[in-house]
Design an enzyme around this catalytic site. Structure first.
Site, mmCIF file in Angstrom:
data_model
loop_
_atom_site.group_PDB
_atom_site.id
_atom_site.type_symbol
_atom_site.label_atom_id
_atom_site.label_comp_id
_atom_site.label_asym_id
_atom_site.label_seq_id
_atom_site.Cartn_x
_atom_site.Cartn_y
_atom_site.Cartn_z
ATOM 1 N N VAL A 89 20.754 30.315 3.780
ATOM 2 C CA VAL A 89 22.105 30.099 4.296
ATOM 3 C C VAL A 89 22.564 28.664 4.017
ATOM 4 C CG1 VAL A 89 21.930 31.948 6.001
ATOM 5 C CG2 VAL A 89 21.229 29.635 6.646
ATOM 6 N N ASP A 90 21.702 27.862 3.386
ATOM 7 C CA ASP A 90 22.137 26.513 2.969
ATOM 8 C C ASP A 90 23.010 26.630 1.716
ATOM 9 O OD1 ASP A 90 20.585 26.259 0.470
ATOM 10 O OD2 ASP A 90 18.807 26.125 1.738
ATOM 11 N N HIS A 112 22.236 36.740 3.225
ATOM 12 C CA HIS A 112 22.103 36.533 4.677
ATOM 13 C C HIS A 112 23.170 35.583 5.232
ATOM 14 C CE1 HIS A 112 17.579 37.873 4.623
ATOM 15 N NE2 HIS A 112 18.426 38.886 4.564
ATOM 16 N N CYS A 120 35.367 35.736 12.041
ATOM 17 C CA CYS A 120 36.083 36.166 13.242
ATOM 18 C C CYS A 120 35.456 37.466 13.742
ATOM 19 C CB CYS A 120 37.562 36.360 12.901
ATOM 20 S SG CYS A 120 38.496 37.171 14.196
ATOM 21 N N GLY A 178 9.779 31.648 -3.536
ATOM 22 C CA GLY A 178 9.770 30.966 -2.235
ATOM 23 C C GLY A 178 10.190 31.831 -1.061
HETATM 24 C C1 BJW Z 1 7.216 27.563 -0.949
HETATM 25 C C2 BJW Z 1 7.339 26.219 -0.764
HETATM 26 C C3 BJW Z 1 7.500 25.471 -1.913
HETATM 27 C C4 BJW Z 1 7.108 27.017 1.166
HETATM 28 N N1 BJW Z 1 7.494 26.072 -3.055
HETATM 29 N N2 BJW Z 1 7.219 28.232 -2.056
HETATM 30 C C5 BJW Z 1 11.730 48.043 7.254
HETATM 31 C C6 BJW Z 1 10.535 47.914 7.923
HETATM 32 C C7 BJW Z 1 10.444 47.152 9.096
HETATM 33 C C8 BJW Z 1 11.551 46.499 9.612
HETATM 34 C C9 BJW Z 1 12.733 46.627 8.952
HETATM 35 C C10 BJW Z 1 12.816 47.394 7.805
HETATM 36 N N3 BJW Z 1 14.098 47.340 7.351
HETATM 37 C C11 BJW Z 1 14.805 46.545 8.173
HETATM 38 C C12 BJW Z 1 14.016 46.101 9.180
HETATM 39 C C13 BJW Z 1 14.452 45.195 10.292
HETATM 40 C C14 BJW Z 1 14.606 43.751 9.885
HETATM 41 C C15 BJW Z 1 13.275 43.267 9.338
HETATM 42 O O1 BJW Z 1 13.076 43.136 8.148
HETATM 43 N N4 BJW Z 1 12.363 42.920 10.213
HETATM 44 C C16 BJW Z 1 11.076 42.365 9.775
HETATM 45 C C17 BJW Z 1 10.703 41.232 10.687
HETATM 46 C C18 BJW Z 1 10.068 43.471 9.626
HETATM 47 N N5 BJW Z 1 15.672 43.551 8.939
HETATM 48 C C19 BJW Z 1 16.947 43.453 9.311
HETATM 49 O O2 BJW Z 1 17.278 43.550 10.480
HETATM 50 C C20 BJW Z 1 17.976 43.240 8.232
HETATM 51 N N6 BJW Z 1 18.992 44.222 8.314
HETATM 52 C C21 BJW Z 1 18.797 45.482 7.933
HETATM 53 O O3 BJW Z 1 17.736 45.851 7.476
HETATM 54 O O4 BJW Z 1 19.904 46.297 8.064
HETATM 55 C C22 BJW Z 1 19.742 47.686 7.734
HETATM 56 C C23 BJW Z 1 20.289 47.978 6.368
HETATM 57 C C24 BJW Z 1 19.804 47.330 5.254
HETATM 58 C C25 BJW Z 1 20.289 47.618 4.000
HETATM 59 C C26 BJW Z 1 21.268 48.546 3.852
HETATM 60 C C27 BJW Z 1 21.761 49.197 4.970
HETATM 61 C C28 BJW Z 1 21.257 48.916 6.225
HETATM 62 C C29 BJW Z 1 18.681 41.888 8.423
HETATM 63 C C30 BJW Z 1 17.748 40.753 8.192
HETATM 64 C C31 BJW Z 1 18.476 39.417 8.435
HETATM 65 C C32 BJW Z 1 17.495 38.284 8.352
HETATM 66 N N7 BJW Z 1 18.103 37.074 8.730
HETATM 67 C C33 BJW Z 1 17.276 35.872 8.767
HETATM 68 C C34 BJW Z 1 17.730 34.897 9.853
HETATM 69 C C35 BJW Z 1 19.104 34.445 9.757
HETATM 70 C C36 BJW Z 1 19.368 33.546 10.922
HETATM 71 C C37 BJW Z 1 18.909 32.137 10.678
HETATM 72 O O5 BJW Z 1 19.107 31.601 9.578
HETATM 73 O O6 BJW Z 1 18.395 31.572 11.632
HETATM 74 O O7 BJW Z 1 17.258 35.266 7.475
HETATM 75 S S1 BJW Z 1 15.587 36.164 9.106
HETATM 76 C C38 BJW Z 1 14.985 34.811 8.172
HETATM 77 O O8 BJW Z 1 14.005 35.373 7.281
HETATM 78 C C39 BJW Z 1 16.181 34.316 7.334
HETATM 79 C C40 BJW Z 1 15.575 34.331 5.954
HETATM 80 O O9 BJW Z 1 16.594 34.480 4.979
HETATM 81 C C41 BJW Z 1 14.600 35.488 5.995
HETATM 82 C C42 BJW Z 1 13.533 35.434 4.952
HETATM 83 O O10 BJW Z 1 12.690 34.326 5.155
HETATM 84 P P1 BJW Z 1 12.076 33.578 3.915
HETATM 85 O O11 BJW Z 1 13.162 32.969 3.123
HETATM 86 O O12 BJW Z 1 11.156 34.482 3.205
HETATM 87 O O13 BJW Z 1 11.292 32.364 4.627
HETATM 88 P P2 BJW Z 1 9.804 32.306 5.203
HETATM 89 O O14 BJW Z 1 9.715 31.114 6.067
HETATM 90 O O15 BJW Z 1 9.383 33.600 5.781
HETATM 91 O O16 BJW Z 1 8.911 32.114 3.892
HETATM 92 C C43 BJW Z 1 8.965 30.922 3.116
HETATM 93 C C44 BJW Z 1 8.094 31.118 1.900
HETATM 94 O O17 BJW Z 1 8.230 29.991 1.075
HETATM 95 C C45 BJW Z 1 6.598 31.246 2.229
HETATM 96 O O18 BJW Z 1 6.062 32.359 1.531
HETATM 97 C C46 BJW Z 1 5.988 29.937 1.715
HETATM 98 O O19 BJW Z 1 4.670 30.107 1.171
HETATM 99 C C47 BJW Z 1 6.961 29.578 0.638
HETATM 100 N N8 BJW Z 1 7.064 28.150 0.377
HETATM 101 N N9 BJW Z 1 7.252 25.960 0.646
HETATM 102 C C48 BJW Z 1 7.365 27.428 -3.130
HETATM 103 N N10 BJW Z 1 7.596 24.123 -1.807
#
Ligand code: BJW
Length: 231
Positions: A89-90, A112, A120, A178
């Site tokens: 989101v950055d 995201h 709104c 990442g």
């Molecule tokens: C490096 C590094 C370096 C570090 N170099 N690498 C199926 C099964 C089970 C559950 C679900 C499912 N489908 C849906 C769900 C529910 C849910 C979900 O997934 N839950 C899980 C916890 C299981 N999903 C949802 O609710 C989503 N909606 C949805 O599915 O709607 C239904 C639908 C979908 C499609 C069509 C129709 C209907 C919505 C998800 C919204 C997620 N939002 C967030 C938070 C936003 C708020 C905020 O910003 O505070 O978005 S969650 C959070 O995680 C954020 C991120 O974008 C997202 C992903 O995280 P990310 O980017 O992977 O970060 P990290 O910290 O996890 O990982 C960092 C990585 O970087 C690591 O691997 C490090 O090793 C690496 N790294 N430094 C290279 N220097």
């Protein structure tokens, strides 16, 4: 050749933006349900607005790193279609592409949402937003609306899913950079790319839980691995 790149918090980590699931990550000290769900916003809008206000302010002190810049350089010279889907989101990808304008086949999707936008609650209108949002921020777009962060919380539908799925269905190369692969639907993109016959590559600090789904893994800090991979 059509390319889809998915990025996550790890691509911005070396710019100083915290990731989510590290021990010193963004949610340390916060219950995820309290700050990243519609229910959390309804229960305590002041807490949620404050959480995102702080993160929005932090963007002023961070800059794109070599990984963002390498992707922008790639977008400037790529001759096929190139969809960059970020979960972040950055605005660091956006800024890198402003410095190096992309070729015509390039698109960037923030699936995201974006910290620097507000939405709104009544009309759904999305507007640019650079400052703080108040707990009950009156919407200029609808008399009964308030402005909320333009962020996709858990339980909400990510943005532009049809466009993303269309690009995955016709991609030749899929690169995931990442991201922990812990959040769906983004975590399932690699399978859609495989079904399309694409070569799949994971770039991360270390192998993720889904590493075996990729044809190839490249491990190390994104600021080094991304320029080297696409160089
Ligand atoms: C490096 C590094 C370096 C570090 N170099 N690498 C199926 C099964 C089970 C559950 C679900 C499912 N489908 C849906 C769900 C529910 C849910 C979900 O997934 N839950 C899980 C916890 C299981 N999903 C949802 O609710 C989503 N909606 C949805 O599915 O709607 C239904 C639908 C979908 C499609 C069509 C129709 C209907 C919505 C998800 C919204 C997620 N939002 C967030 C938070 C936003 C708020 C905020 O910003 O505070 O978005 S969650 C959070 O995680 C954020 C991120 O974008 C997202 C992903 O995280 P990310 O980017 O992977 O970060 P990290 O910290 O996890 O990982 C960092 C990585 O970087 C690591 O691997 C490090 O090793 C690496 N790294 N430094 C290279 N220097």
């Amino acid at each position: 050749m059509n390319l889809v790149v998915l990025t996550g918090a790890g691509v911005s980590a070396e710019s100083g933006v915290p990731t989510f699931r590290a021990s010193d990550g963004l949610w340390e000290g916060h219950r995820v349900e309290a700050v990243a769900t519609p229910e959390g916003f309804a229960a305590n809008p002041a807490l949620v607005q404050d959480f995102y206000n702080q993160r929005r302010r932090q963007l002023a002190s961070v800059q794109p790193n070599a990984a963002h810049r390498a992707l922008a350089d790639l977008a400037a010279r790529w001759t096929g279609d190139f969809l960059l889907v970020t979960q972040n989101v950055d605005d660091l990808h956006d800024r890198a592409h402003l410095e190096t304008p992309p070729a015509s086949g390039f698109e960037l999707i923030h699936m995201h949402g974006e910290l620097k936008k507000a939405r709104c609650t009544a009309s759904g209108v999305v507007c640019d937003w650079d400052g703080d949002l108040e707990a009950a921020h009156v919407s200029p777009h609808h008399p009964r609306g308030v402005l909320r962060p333009h962020i996709v919380w858990f339980g909400e539908i990510p943005l532009e899913m049809e466009r993303i799925e269309r690009a995955l269905a016709r991609c030749d190369l899929f690169v995931s950079i990442g991201t922990s692969g812990a959040v769906y639907p983004a975590a399932g993109f690699v399978q859609l790319a495989r079904m399309a016959g694409a070569r799949t590559v994971e770039i991360n600090l270390e192998p993720t839980q889904g590493a075996s789904l990729f044809d190839e893994g490249v491990y190390g800090p994104a600021s080094e691995t991304v320029p080297a991979f696409f160089g």
